[in-house]
Design an enzyme around this catalytic site. Structure first.
Site, short mmCIF file in Angstrom:
data_model
loop_
_atom_site.label_atom_id
_atom_site.label_comp_id
_atom_site.label_asym_id
_atom_site.label_seq_id
_atom_site.Cartn_x
_atom_site.Cartn_y
_atom_site.Cartn_z
N ARG A 43 7.72 22.51 -27.40
CA ARG A 43 8.64 22.60 -26.58
C ARG A 43 10.55 23.80 -26.68
O ARG A 43 9.95 23.69 -28.29
CB ARG A 43 9.34 20.98 -26.76
CG ARG A 43 8.46 19.95 -25.95
CD ARG A 43 8.76 20.47 -23.89
NE ARG A 43 7.54 19.52 -23.95
CZ ARG A 43 5.80 19.77 -23.68
NH1 ARG A 43 5.56 20.74 -24.14
NH2 ARG A 43 5.04 18.88 -23.39
N HIS B 64 4.29 29.13 -20.15
CA HIS B 64 4.28 27.38 -20.82
C HIS B 64 2.37 27.09 -20.05
O HIS B 64 2.49 26.51 -18.96
CB HIS B 64 4.90 26.27 -19.33
CG HIS B 64 5.44 25.30 -20.68
ND1 HIS B 64 6.34 24.63 -20.82
CD2 HIS B 64 3.94 24.76 -21.16
CE1 HIS B 64 5.71 23.44 -21.65
NE2 HIS B 64 4.29 23.11 -21.46
P1 NDP Z 1 1.02 14.44 -31.76
O1 NDP Z 1 1.51 13.52 -31.53
O2 NDP Z 1 -0.43 14.29 -31.34
O3 NDP Z 1 1.35 15.21 -33.38
C1 NDP Z 1 2.98 15.38 -33.31
C2 NDP Z 1 3.12 16.14 -34.78
O4 NDP Z 1 4.50 16.25 -35.03
C3 NDP Z 1 2.80 15.79 -36.11
O5 NDP Z 1 1.85 15.73 -37.05
C4 NDP Z 1 3.93 14.37 -35.89
O6 NDP Z 1 4.21 14.48 -37.50
C5 NDP Z 1 4.52 15.50 -36.25
N1 NDP Z 1 6.21 15.45 -35.96
C6 NDP Z 1 6.60 14.72 -35.09
N2 NDP Z 1 8.06 14.75 -35.37
C7 NDP Z 1 8.23 15.67 -36.40
C8 NDP Z 1 9.56 15.63 -37.43
N3 NDP Z 1 10.28 15.24 -36.89
N4 NDP Z 1 9.45 16.32 -38.54
C9 NDP Z 1 8.43 16.87 -38.56
N5 NDP Z 1 6.55 16.83 -38.11
C10 NDP Z 1 7.36 16.12 -37.75
O7 NDP Z 1 0.83 15.14 -30.43
P2 NDP Z 1 -0.08 16.66 -30.14
O8 NDP Z 1 -0.29 17.77 -31.24
O9 NDP Z 1 -0.86 16.52 -29.54
O10 NDP Z 1 1.04 17.92 -29.15
C11 NDP Z 1 1.73 18.32 -29.95
C12 NDP Z 1 3.20 19.00 -28.39
O11 NDP Z 1 2.67 19.90 -27.97
C13 NDP Z 1 3.69 18.26 -27.70
O12 NDP Z 1 4.98 17.14 -27.65
C14 NDP Z 1 4.01 18.82 -26.68
O13 NDP Z 1 5.20 19.57 -26.78
C15 NDP Z 1 3.34 19.62 -27.01
N6 NDP Z 1 2.46 20.63 -25.92
C16 NDP Z 1 2.29 22.23 -25.79
C17 NDP Z 1 1.79 22.80 -24.67
C18 NDP Z 1 1.79 23.51 -24.41
O14 NDP Z 1 1.12 24.24 -23.52
N7 NDP Z 1 2.73 24.78 -24.04
C19 NDP Z 1 0.76 21.57 -24.59
C20 NDP Z 1 0.27 20.48 -24.57
C21 NDP Z 1 1.66 20.09 -25.65
P3 NDP Z 1 3.04 12.80 -37.70
O15 NDP Z 1 1.52 13.21 -38.29
O16 NDP Z 1 3.48 12.09 -39.10
O17 NDP Z 1 3.11 11.71 -37.28
C1 OXD Z 2 2.20 19.47 -22.27
C2 OXD Z 2 1.79 20.29 -21.53
O1 OXD Z 2 2.78 18.61 -22.89
O2 OXD Z 2 1.43 21.41 -20.83
O3 OXD Z 2 1.06 18.83 -21.94
O4 OXD Z 2 3.19 20.74 -22.22
#
Ligand code: NDP
Ligand code: OXD
Length: 317
Positions: free
Chosen positions: A232, A280
């Site tokens: 993000r 994005h």
């Molecule tokens: P998940 O919830 O599956 O994974 C999030 C990961 O981030 C987990 O490993 C979590 O740790 C880690 N995390 C969260 N907070 C912290 C912290 N404070 N310190 C360290 N690690 C942290 O989410 P997804 O993998 O499905 O998606 C991740 C993000 O990707 C979404 O939230 C979105 O913002 C972004 N995204 C962007 C897209 C784009 O097109 N650019 C499309 C889709 C998503 P833990 O494993 O310990 O819980």
């Molecule tokens: C999502 C994105 O969060 O597209 O799926 O950014």
């Protein structure tokens, strides 16, 4: 029973296709839009993407809100979000596209493809230095959730030396995973290409700043760290990325997400020679697959099963 579709733009083709799938595959639920006339007590579910803040409030029978994406920061930023369960997308159609983006960016930086693009434009045949092989380059993935773990596996197939960082400790075959504030410095110190797949939460906002860039690995075969952010825009401090690139603290950056989206036309990021920029789109998923996933989540709820993709509101993801 009705499903409220609350999005920034209902006329958008992608949203229209999602709506069509709901109408076709879930005919027992009426799909309603916030501005239409309907009985607010009939709404059991809301499907949302960058909805108008407050537009999910005052539905007395609402049971759950479904994000049309993987991220839920836009939902949790809504101060009038009702206190109901939240679910998000966690499905292959989105995940695999994100891994394609991540592998593409890492290979593009590894092979210095930007240089050959410039040379082609100038009709200049110039071989240049032999790049390192992937196994000599250390990729560090911040965020080892659904997206981070899939990207890690695919980068391993290409030969990269991959590690991850997450909030809680975890083990993955062949991929060391660092965790928490205690693990961050060691993780950064072994990272040539930083791939960011974190959610935007109170803890992660602004985490990609100068102090962090300065801790990335230097020297070695890769000759300066690179950052790829597809998490993000709120994770990054864009002024610091700019300064870090200009002072050689970062060698290059691939950015799919921005502090303000759409990125303002006057932003200096557009023209920076070391920035690869996309609007994005890293993991744009198909409307059909997305709608189908939410329909499955709704069917799970109605059958008394736990659907995939539950969000922990206290953690913010
Ligand atoms: P998940 O919830 O599956 O994974 C999030 C990961 O981030 C987990 O490993 C979590 O740790 C880690 N995390 C969260 N907070 C912290 C912290 N404070 N310190 C360290 N690690 C942290 O989410 P997804 O993998 O499905 O998606 C991740 C993000 O990707 C979404 O939230 C979105 O913002 C972004 N995204 C962007 C897209 C784009 O097109 N650019 C499309 C889709 C998503 P833990 O494993 O310990 O819980
Ligand atoms: C999502 C994105 O969060 O597209 O799926 O950014």
């Amino acid at each position: 029973m009705s499903i409220l579709l609350a999005v920034a733009d209902e006329t958008n083709d992608w949203v229209q296709e999602v709506a069509e799938v709901f109408r076709r595959e879930l005919p027992e639920h009426q799909l309603v839009l916030p501005d239409e006339l309907f009985d607010r007590r009939s709404v059991s579910y809301a499907v949302a993407w960058r909805h108008k803040p407050g537009s999910l409030a005052n539905f007395p029978m609402l049971e759950a809100v479904f994000s049309l994406g993987a991220g839920v920061d836009f939902l949790l930023a809504d101060e009038r979000l009702p206190d109901v369960s939240i679910f998000r997308i966690a499905q292959d159609n989105l995940t695999f596209r994100m891994s394609e983006y991540v592998v593409l960016q890492c290979l593009t930086h590894l092979r210095d493809q930007r240089r050959y693009d410039r040379q082609q434009r100038d009709h200049w045949w110039n071989v240049g230095d032999v790049p390192p092989i992937a196994s000599e380059v250390r990729v560090g993935i911040m965020g080892m959730g659904v997206l981070g773990q899939d990207a890690a596996m695919k980068l391993k197939v290409m030969g990269f030396d991959v590690a991850g960082w997450s909030r809680s400790p975890k083990t993955m075959d062949d991929v060391p995973v660092f965790s928490g504030a205690d693990g961050l410095e060691d993780f950064l110190a072994r990272t040539d290409i930083l791939v960011v797949l974190l959610p935007l939460t109170n803890e992660t906002r602004g985490i990609l700043n100068m102090a962090l860039f300065e801790k990335l690995a230097r020297g070695g075969r890769f000759n300066g760290p690179v950052m790829v952010n597809a998490g993000r825009g709120g994770l990054q401090v864009e002024a610091d990325i700019f300064r870090a690139l200009d002072h050689g603290i970062l060698k290059a950056a691939s950015l799919d997400v921005f502090e303000t989206e759409p990125l303002p036309t006057e932003s200096p990021l557009w023209a920076h020679p070391q920035i690869m920029l996309t609007p994005h789109i890293a993991a744009d998923s198909e409307p059909f697959a997305t709608a189908r996933f939410i329909i499955r989540q709704i069917r799970d709820i109605e059958a008394g099963r736990e659907p995939p993709g539950r969000v922990d509101r206290s953690l913010g993801y």
